[in-house]
Design an enzyme around this catalytic site. Structure first.
Site, PDB file in Angstrom:
ATOM      1  N   CYS A   2       0.846  -1.189   0.000  1.00 10.13           N
ATOM      2  CA  CYS A   2       0.000   0.000   0.000  1.00 10.13           C
ATOM      3  C   CYS A   2       0.885   1.243   0.000  1.00 10.13           C
ATOM      4  CB  CYS A   2      -0.862   0.022   1.244  1.00 10.13           C
ATOM      5  SG  CYS A   2      -1.629  -1.550   1.625  1.00 10.13           S
ATOM      6  N   ARG A  27       1.617   1.175  -6.080  1.00 13.95           N
ATOM      7  CA  ARG A  27       1.922   0.273  -4.967  1.00 13.95           C
ATOM      8  C   ARG A  27       0.705  -0.544  -4.532  1.00 13.95           C
ATOM      9  NH1 ARG A  27       6.685   1.742  -2.239  1.00 13.95           N
ATOM     10  NH2 ARG A  27       5.957   0.533  -0.486  1.00 13.95           N
ATOM     11  N   TRP A  75      -3.643  -2.074  -0.902  1.00 11.12           N
ATOM     12  CA  TRP A  75      -3.601  -3.411  -1.511  1.00 11.12           C
ATOM     13  C   TRP A  75      -4.017  -4.354  -0.388  1.00 11.12           C
ATOM     14  CZ3 TRP A  75      -1.092  -8.113  -0.847  1.00 11.12           C
ATOM     15  CH2 TRP A  75      -1.073  -8.967  -1.961  1.00 11.12           C
ATOM     16  N   ASN A 101       0.503   0.512   6.466  1.00 13.38           N
ATOM     17  CA  ASN A 101       0.989  -0.517   5.529  1.00 13.38           C
ATOM     18  C   ASN A 101       1.553  -1.660   6.355  1.00 13.38           C
ATOM     19  OD1 ASN A 101       0.488   1.223   3.468  1.00 13.38           O
ATOM     20  ND2 ASN A 101       2.626   1.714   3.057  1.00 13.38           N
ATOM     21  N   GLY A 102       1.438  -2.876   5.855  1.00  9.96           N
ATOM     22  CA  GLY A 102       2.019  -4.012   6.583  1.00  9.96           C
ATOM     23  C   GLY A 102       0.942  -4.869   7.220  1.00  9.96           C
ATOM     24  N   GLU A 485      10.264 -15.149 -18.138  1.00  5.15           N
ATOM     25  CA  GLU A 485       9.935 -13.735 -17.969  1.00  5.15           C
ATOM     26  C   GLU A 485       8.875 -13.286 -18.994  1.00  5.15           C
ATOM     27  OE1 GLU A 485      10.233 -11.677 -15.758  1.00  5.15           O
ATOM     28  OE2 GLU A 485      10.055  -9.708 -16.670  1.00  5.15           O
ATOM     29  N   LYS A 489       5.291 -11.712 -17.912  1.00  6.94           N
ATOM     30  CA  LYS A 489       4.814 -10.395 -18.365  1.00  6.94           C
ATOM     31  C   LYS A 489       3.412 -10.527 -18.928  1.00  6.94           C
ATOM     32  CE  LYS A 489       6.779  -8.296 -16.696  1.00  6.94           C
ATOM     33  NZ  LYS A 489       7.888  -8.594 -15.860  1.00  6.94           N
ATOM     34  N   GLU A 492       0.716 -11.322 -16.173  1.00  8.51           N
ATOM     35  CA  GLU A 492       0.509 -10.209 -15.237  1.00  8.51           C
ATOM     36  C   GLU A 492      -0.430  -9.146 -15.787  1.00  8.51           C
ATOM     37  OE1 GLU A 492       4.717  -8.935 -14.505  1.00  8.51           O
ATOM     38  OE2 GLU A 492       3.988  -8.760 -12.459  1.00  8.51           O
ATOM     39  N   HIS A 508       8.135 -33.464 -22.528  1.00  9.51           N
ATOM     40  CA  HIS A 508       7.886 -34.224 -21.296  1.00  9.51           C
ATOM     41  C   HIS A 508       6.558 -33.822 -20.656  1.00  9.51           C
ATOM     42  CE1 HIS A 508      11.871 -35.936 -21.526  1.00  9.51           C
ATOM     43  NE2 HIS A 508      12.340 -34.721 -21.765  1.00  9.51           N
ATOM     44  N   LYS A 607       3.193  -3.206  -6.789  1.00  9.89           N
ATOM     45  CA  LYS A 607       4.552  -3.050  -7.298  1.00  9.89           C
ATOM     46  C   LYS A 607       5.583  -3.690  -6.373  1.00  9.89           C
ATOM     47  CE  LYS A 607       7.733  -1.573 -10.045  1.00  9.89           C
ATOM     48  NZ  LYS A 607       7.924  -2.390 -11.259  1.00  9.89           N
TER      49      LYS A 607
HETATM   50  C1  AGP Z   1       7.329  -8.228 -12.039  1.00  6.99           C
HETATM   51  O1  AGP Z   1       6.706  -7.845 -13.202  1.00  6.99           O
HETATM   52  C2  AGP Z   1       6.501  -8.343 -10.861  1.00  6.99           C
HETATM   53  N1  AGP Z   1       5.579  -7.325 -10.697  1.00  6.99           N
HETATM   54  C3  AGP Z   1       7.092  -8.998  -9.640  1.00  6.99           C
HETATM   55  O2  AGP Z   1       7.299 -10.323  -9.987  1.00  6.99           O
HETATM   56  C4  AGP Z   1       8.388  -8.421  -9.045  1.00  6.99           C
HETATM   57  O3  AGP Z   1       9.449  -8.642  -9.904  1.00  6.99           O
HETATM   58  C5  AGP Z   1       8.647  -9.095  -7.685  1.00  6.99           C
HETATM   59  O4  AGP Z   1       7.586  -8.812  -6.821  1.00  6.99           O
HETATM   60  C6  AGP Z   1       9.952  -8.681  -7.056  1.00  6.99           C
HETATM   61  O5  AGP Z   1       9.981  -7.321  -6.780  1.00  6.99           O
HETATM   62  P1  AGP Z   1      11.327  -6.607  -6.397  1.00  6.99           P
HETATM   63  O6  AGP Z   1      12.230  -6.695  -7.573  1.00  6.99           O
HETATM   64  O7  AGP Z   1      10.920  -5.197  -6.097  1.00  6.99           O
HETATM   65  O8  AGP Z   1      11.902  -7.301  -5.211  1.00  6.99           O
END
Ligand code: AGP
Length: 612
Positions: A2, A27, A75, A101-102, A485, A489, A492, A508, A607
Site C-alpha cells: 500500500c 503500490r 492493496w 501498511n504491513g 519472464e 509479463k 501479469e 515431457h 509493485k
Molecule cells: C514483475 O513484473 C513483478 N511485478 C514482480 O514479480 C516483481 O518482480 C517481484 O515482486 C519482485 O519485486 P522486487 O524486484 O521489487 O523485489
C-alpha cells in the site's frame, strides 16, 4: 504494497495528498482514502473502494480544507477491498485516525483483549485494531506520542503508519517496522510517504526512517526517536532523480515508457563501470567484499518474480564464465527451509524495490548464517540496499509500471558486470574474450534503440493474438529464463494464462497442450542451440500449434517454420537475456493494451510486495 502519504505545513493538504496518492497508486489500488484536520480541529475522512481517481472525483473538496492530513492507497491483506475496509481507520471513539501498511500479526489476540475491555470493531482489518490499541494506551497516558509508542511495542508484524489525534491536532505521528517510510523536509512543511515519488515534487531533501523508529511531525519541524523512546539524529539525504522520471512523458502507459527507456537505462547501469579497452569491470560498491566474492566457494542468488528470472540468468553467467557453483533460490522458500550456508558463501539479493518482504527476510537469514551479502537493487536508500554488506545500484530510474521491464534488463546488466569482474580476476576468461564481451555491452544501447524503433512491427504481431487464452514460451540456455519472464509479463498484465519452459522439456508434458489454439513463442537466436530449437519448433508445427519466433535479423531460414517472427539483433549469449526479452515485453504490452486493460495497474498486483 500500500502507499502512505501525509502532509503538515501551511498549504491546503488535500490536493497534495491526492497528487501523492496518484503517484503512489502503483503500490496498490484496491481502495483509497484521506483524513484531514480542518480549521475547527476536527478530523474529517473520506474513503472508498476503487482507484484514487474515483476518490478524487467523489470527494467534496470544500469540506476537506486543512493544512494537516494523511492518505492511503490500499492493496488488501485483511478484509476485502470495500469502502469500510479502506484506510484511514479510526478507534471506536474517533480520537485517532490511522493509515497503515504491513500486517499486524497478533491482531486477533489484541482484538480479543480489547473486546474484553468493551472495545467495538467495525471492520475486518488489523489497522482498526491498532487504532483501538492506541486509544487504549491513550486512556492510560493522556499523551498521543506515548500511546502510539506503547501500542507499537505491543504489536508483532510489520507496519508503516501515519496517525492523527483529535486531542493533539497539530501533529502527525509516523513510524516504521518492515514497511518503508520517509520524510520529505520542505520549507516550513514536512511530507511523509512510503516512497519518494510522492515527495519529489515538493522537496529533494529526505530522511529515511529505519525499522523501530518513529517521528513526531509538528508545525515547527519534527523529531525522531525509536519506539523505545531514544532520541535519534539523522542526516538529511538528497534524492537523485527528477520529477520527469516519474511522469509518463507522452506515453500511454508507464510500462511502454519504461520499455522504451531501455537504451538509456542499460547504459546507466554500466556507465563508468567497465573499461572497454580491457573488458575489466569495476563496481565501487563491491570493493569491501571483493576478496570474498573472488574466493567464494558458492554463490547463491535469491529474489522474487522478475528479479528471480534475472537471478537465473546470473546463474548461467557465473557458472559459465567464472566457474563458481551458483544456485538460485526463491527468497520465499530460502527463508523458511533452513538453507545450509557457510561463511565462504556469497548471497546475492536482487530486488527492484529493495523492499520485497521475502527478499529482505532472506537477506537477514543469510547475514545471520554468516554469509557475505551483496545487493543488486534499483531504489536508492531502500531497506535491502541499506542492509546488505555491499551492493550495486542498477540505476534504472523509478519504475512505476507494476510489470517490471527496465529493471529486469538492468539487473541482467549488473550481473554481467559482476561476472566480468570475477572472471577477469580469476582468469577464467581470456583477455580477448573479455574485450569482445565489453564491446558487445557497448553496442547494446544502439541495438535496443533499433528494437524500440520497430515496435510497430511487434505490435502488429501482438494484435493477432489478442483473444488467445493460453500461451507457451520456450527457450534454451540463457534464453530459458527469458521464456519464463516473457510468460510472466503476459499473464501479469493481459490475464492470459502463459507458461515458460526450457524448450526441450516441452516433450515431457506441455506438448499435450498443443493444438491450433495454442500460440508457442520460441526464443530462437542463431546460437549453438539453434538447430535443437528448430527441431522443437517442428514438433509444435506437426501438432498445428501457432508459432511466434524471436529470431535474429539475418536468420532467413526461420520463416520456413514460424508463423510470425519478431526480429532482434545478434548478441553474445551473456547479453541474450537483455536483447531477447524486449520483443516479449512489447508483445505482452500490446496484447494487454489491445484488450483495453489497465496495463500499469493490473488486477490484484502491487509493485512491491512488502508482506509475506
Ligand atoms: C514483475 O513484473 C513483478 N511485478 C514482480 O514479480 C516483481 O518482480 C517481484 O515482486 C519482485 O519485486 P522486487 O524486484 O521489487 O523485489
Amino acid at each position: 504494497m500500500c502507499g502512505i502519504v501525509g502532509y503538515i505545513g501551511k498549504k491546503n493538504s488535500l490536493p497534495i495528498l491526492i497528487d501523492g496518492l496518484k503517484r503512489l497508486e502503483y503500490r496498490g489500488y484496491d481502495s483509497a482514502g484521506v483524513s484531514i484536520i480542518n480549521d475547527n480541529n476536527e478530523i474529517v475522512s473520506f474513503k472508498r473502494a476503487g482507484k484514487v481517481l474515483d476518490l478524487d472525483n467523489s470527494i467534496d473538496k470544500d469540506k476537506f480544507e486543512g493544512t494537516i492530513g494523511i492518505g492511503h492507497t490500499r492493496w488488501a491483506t485483511h478484509g476485502v477491498p470495500n469502502d469500510i475496509n479502506a484506510h484511514p481507520h479510526c478507534d471506536m471513539e474517533y480520537l485517532f485516525t490511522l493509515v497503515h501498511n504491513g500486517i499486524i500479526e497478533n491482531y486477533k489476540h489484541i482484538k480479543e483483549k480489547l473486546k474484553e475491555e468493551n472495545y467495538i470493531f467495525h471492520t475486518d482489518t488489523d489497522t482498526e485494531v491498532l487504532a483501538n490499541l492506541i486509544n487504549y494506551h491513550f486512556k492510560k497516558t493522556n499523551d498521543f506520542e506515548k500511546a502510539v509508542r506503547l501500542a507499537l511495542v505491543e504489536v508483532e508484524g510489520t507496519y508503516g503508519i501515519a496517525c492523527l489525534c483529535v486531542k493533539e491536532p497539530d501533529k502527525i505521528i509516523v513510524a516504521r517496522k518492515g514497511s518503508p517510510l520517509m520524510l520529505g523536509i520542505g520549507n516550513e512543511e514536512t511530507i511523509v510517504s512510503s516512497d519518494a515519488s510522492a515527495i519529489i515534487n515538493h522537496t529533494k531533501n529526505v530522511i529515511y526512517l529505519n525499522d523501530g523508529e518513529m517521528a513526531v511531525l509538528g508545525r515547527n519541524g519534527f523529531h525522531l526517536k525509536t519506539v523505545e523512546d531514544e532520541d535519534i539524529f539523522r542526516d538529511v539525504e538528497v534524492l537523485d532523480f527528477l520529477l520527469d522520471e516519474i511522469e509518463k512523458g507522452g506515453y500511454d502507459h508507464f510500462m511502454l515508457k519504461e520499455i522504451c527507456e531501455q537504451p538509456d537505462t542499460i547504459q546507466n547501469t554500466y556507465r563508468g563501470r567497465i573499461n572497454f579497452d580491457t573488458g575489466v569491470a569495476k563496481l565501487g560498491g563491491l570493493e569491501n567484499i571483493a576478496d570474498k566474492l573472488f574466493n567464494a566457494k558458492r554463490i547463491i542468488i535469491t529474489a522474487c518474480g522478475t528479479a528471480w528470472h534475472a537471478a537465473l540468468v546470473g546463474e548461467y553467467m557465473i557458472e559459465h564464465y567464472c566457474r563458481i557453483p551458483t544456485e538460485v533460490e526463491y527468497a520465499s522458500e530460502f527463508r523458511y527451509r533452513r538453507p545450509i550456508l557457510n561463511s565462504d558463501d556469497v548471497v546475492i539479493l536482487i530486488s527492484q524495490s529493495g523492499e520485497t518482504a521475502d527478499t529482505l527476510a532472506a537477506l537477514r537469514e543469510a547475514k545471520k548464517a554468516g554469509a557475505t551479502t551483496l545487493g543488486i537493487v534499483n531504489v536508492i536508500g531502500s531497506t535491502i540496499a541499506r542492509e546488505v554488506e555491499a551492493g550495486t545500484y542498477i540505476h534504472a530510474g523509478p519504475e512505476i509500471g507494476v510489470a517490471s521491464t527496465k529493471a529486469f534488463t538492468c539487473q541482467i546488466m549488473s550481473l554481467a558486470l559482476i561476472t566480468l569482474m570475477i572472471a577477469a580476476e580469476k582468469g577464467t576468461i581470456s583477455k580477448r574474450k573479455l574485450i569482445d564481451l565489453a564491446g558487445d555491452i557497448k553496442a547494446l544501447p544502439e541495438k535496443i534503440k533499433h528494437m524500440v524503433n520497430r515496435k510497430e512491427e511487434y505490435k502488429k504481431v501482438a494484435e493477432a493474438f489478442v483473444d488467445c487464452r493460453n500461451f507457451l514460451y520456450l527457450g534454451r540456455g540463457f534464453n530459458f529464463p527469458v521464456a519464463l519472464e516473457g510468460a510472466l509479463k503476459l499473464k501479469e498484465i493481459s490475464y492470459i494464462h502463459a507458461e515458460g519452459y526450457p524448450a526441450a522439456e516441452m516433450k515431457h508434458g506441455p506438448i499435450a497442450l498443443i493444438d491450433n489454439d495454442m500460440p508457442v513463442v520460441f526464443i530462437a537466436p542463431l546460437d549453438r542451440t539453434y538447430d535443437k530449437i528448430i527441431s522443437n519448433i517442428e514438433e509444435v508445427k506437426a501438432r498445428r500449434g501457432r508459432i511466434i519466433a524471436i529470431a535474429n535479423d539475418d536468420d532467413k531460414n526461420i520463416t520456413d517454420y514460424a508463423d510470425h517472427v519478431l526480429r532482434v539483433p545478434h548478441t553474445k549469449a551473456l547479453l541474450a537475456g537483455i536483447i531477447n526479452v524486449i520483443p516479449l515485453q512489447f508483445l505482452a504490452y500490446y496484447i494487454a493494451a489491445a484488450r483495453g486493460l489497465d496495463v500499469d495497474k493490473p488486477r490484484n498486483l502491487a509493485k512491491s510486495v512488502t508482506v509475506e
